[in-house]
Design an enzyme around this catalytic site. Structure first.
Site, PDB file in Angstrom:
ATOM      1  N   GLY A 239       0.769  -1.236   0.000  1.00 29.28           N
ATOM      2  CA  GLY A 239       0.000   0.000   0.000  1.00 29.28           C
ATOM      3  C   GLY A 239       0.797   1.282   0.000  1.00 29.28           C
ATOM      4  N   PRO A 274       4.927  -5.029  -0.594  1.00 23.77           N
ATOM      5  CG  PRO A 274       7.141  -4.357  -0.970  1.00 23.77           C
ATOM      6  CD  PRO A 274       6.312  -5.321  -0.173  1.00 23.77           C
ATOM      7  N   GLY A 275       3.868  -3.605  -3.659  1.00 23.58           N
ATOM      8  CA  GLY A 275       3.732  -3.836  -5.101  1.00 23.58           C
ATOM      9  C   GLY A 275       4.152  -2.585  -5.844  1.00 23.58           C
ATOM     10  NE  ARG A 276      -0.069   2.103  -6.005  1.00 25.85           N
ATOM     11  CZ  ARG A 276      -1.098   1.962  -6.838  1.00 25.85           C
ATOM     12  NH1 ARG A 276      -1.046   2.479  -8.044  1.00 25.85           N
ATOM     13  NH2 ARG A 276      -2.190   1.315  -6.440  1.00 25.85           N
ATOM     14  CB  CYS A 342     -15.834   1.878 -29.306  1.00 26.93           C
ATOM     15  SG  CYS A 342     -15.055   1.779 -30.905  1.00 26.93           S
ATOM     16  CE1 TYR A 370      -1.928  -3.739  -8.437  1.00 31.28           C
ATOM     17  CE2 TYR A 370      -0.617  -1.826  -7.822  1.00 31.28           C
ATOM     18  CZ  TYR A 370      -1.165  -3.057  -7.505  1.00 31.28           C
ATOM     19  OH  TYR A 370      -0.947  -3.595  -6.267  1.00 31.28           O
TER      20      TYR A 370
END
Ligand SMILES: *Cc1c(COP(=O)(O)O)cnc(C)c1O
Length: 414
Positions: A239, A274-276, A342, A370
């Protein structure tokens, strides 16, 4: 130092002009910097050096094999949320003994696979999941290490970042239920109670919510201890935010200091997911301007990347900085940067001041997390190529999909 900077009038990824990557591999194309991933991982992990800990990269942020392999080589563990992610981590050479398995909907088959692989711990999110895992571990003749993901119920009004896009109720077990569930788990034959954890949201830019959540979790640790249920780890989830625009997320050192300080004298291993924060600013999405379209009220730059390639603007109204690959030299106009899909929601950026001509290359910044992992084939668009730059070399790590590949699994009626 940013791995994406202008030299000789054009944007580079490390020592490679991104224009050359576009010429060779086409657009849209994700470009990652190996040095950026390595530096960021090492800085994050080093911030916790004084504390027994395990950094488990959240695979859903970027699940490309080369990325997982790079992190595995650095010694990272992994936080997975599906059997597919488990297989990816194993294929990338990740250590199963450093995998934690999160997610509210683990299937029986996913549990069997994870037990067979010998993962470190299951992060359990409900009572029925606890029962299912005990049953499956029994059938396999093994013991499953578990940790409950507890909803710490940190007031979202004082911490608006947590509330954004988060449906607290779906995740974790209610705080008030946690003690009862640990007692239940203790009496199950094939579960080993290992830890406790939480994950309160994403792109948090303040420390307070992390600390408040950890304090709530530690209260449970102490209560469990007094009942003779000794935990060996606490998982604070992921996070930690990054700078997309002008945010000032806490530095890794501050984050680490404020968490480890709360642990006090408790002998607990700290798990981090942790990712982001590890990969978000290590990647960009390269795209080409197809058309400049004069609307009656707005100017549109129609580019060849779209919401299927990078979903965050459409999904969260997220901001990504957009840079021209040619160094900016003033002038320009205000553009809506949009894709060919579209949907009116198919935009990448609103009202950006850019100096553009048709065929120009643009870099959508901070797209390492992401981005590709959330991409789809909507509008029958093959997914983008992915390239990892390492100093002067650009390595293709995922080929651009072909239309043939998109159709290969399909059959028409006889
Ligand atoms: C998504 C997720 C993470 C990673 O979140 P980031 O904001 O990318 O750090 C960690 N743990 C769990 C359980 C998650 O669902």
């Amino acid at each position: 130092m940013s791995p994406f900077a202008y030299h000789d009038g054009e944007l580079h990824a490390e020592d490679v002009p991104v224009r050359r990557i576009a010429e060779r591999y086409g657009t849209p194309c994700y470009i990652y910097s190996r040095a950026a991933v390595e530096q960021t991982y090492r800085a994050f992990d080093a911030a916790f050096a004084g504390c027994d800990h395990m950094t488990c990269f959240a695979v859903k942020a970027n699940s490309t094999l080369a990325m997982l392999n790079l992190l595995a080589r650095l010694g990272s563990g992994f936080d997975i949320v599906s059997g597919g992610e488990l297989q990816r981590v194993l294929a990338a050479g990740g250590d199963p003994g450093r995998i934690v398995f999160s997610g509210v909907g683990k299937t029986a088959e996913e549990m069997r696979q994870a037990l067979a692989a010998g993962i470190f711990c299951f992060n359990i999110e409900s009572e029925p999941e606890l029962l299912r895992l005990d049953r499956i571990a029994a059938a396999a003749g093994v013991t499953a290490a578990i940790s409950l993901r507890v909803n710490p119920d940190v007031d979202p009004r004082t911490h608006p970042y947590i509330a954004t896009g988060l449906q607290q109720n779906k995740f974790g077990v209610a705080y008030a239920e946690a003690l009862r569930l640990y007692r239940r788990a203790r009496d199950m034959g094939h579960l080993a109670i290992a830890g406790i954890g939480c994950h309160i949201g994403s792109q948090l830019t303040e420390l307070d919510p992390f600390v408040a959540a950890l304090d709530r979790i530690l209260e449970l640790v102490d209560q469990l201890g007094s009942e003779g249920i000794a935990l060996t780890h606490v998982d604070v989830g992921g996070g930690l935010g990054i700078r997309y625009r002008d945010e000032s997320p806490p530095a890794f050192a501050e984050y680490a200091k404020s968490l480890t300080a709360r642990l006090g004298g408790r002998r607990l291993k700290l798990l981090l997911e942790p990712g982001r924060a590890l990969v978000g600013n290590a990647g960009i999405l390269l795209t080409r301007v197809e058309y400049l379209k004069q609307g009656t009220e707005r100017n549109f730059a129609v580019v060849d990347a779209a919401m299927n390639d990078l979903m965050r603007p459409a999904l969260y109204d997220a901001y990504h900085e957009i840079r021209t690959v040619a160094a900016p030299n003033g002038g320009g106009a205000t553009y809506e940067v949009v894709g060919p899909v579209c949907e009116s929601g198919d935009f990448l950026a609103h009202a950006r001041e850019l100096s553009l001509r048709e065929n120009d290359l643009l870099a959508i910044m901070s797209a390492g997390a992401y981005g590709m992992s959330m991409s789809s084939n909507y509008n029958s668009r093959p997914r983008a190529a992915e390239v990892m730059v390492d100093k002067k070399e650009a390595h293709l790590i995922r080929k651009r999909e072909t239309i043939g590949e998109l159709m290969v699994l399909e059959r028409v009626l006889p």
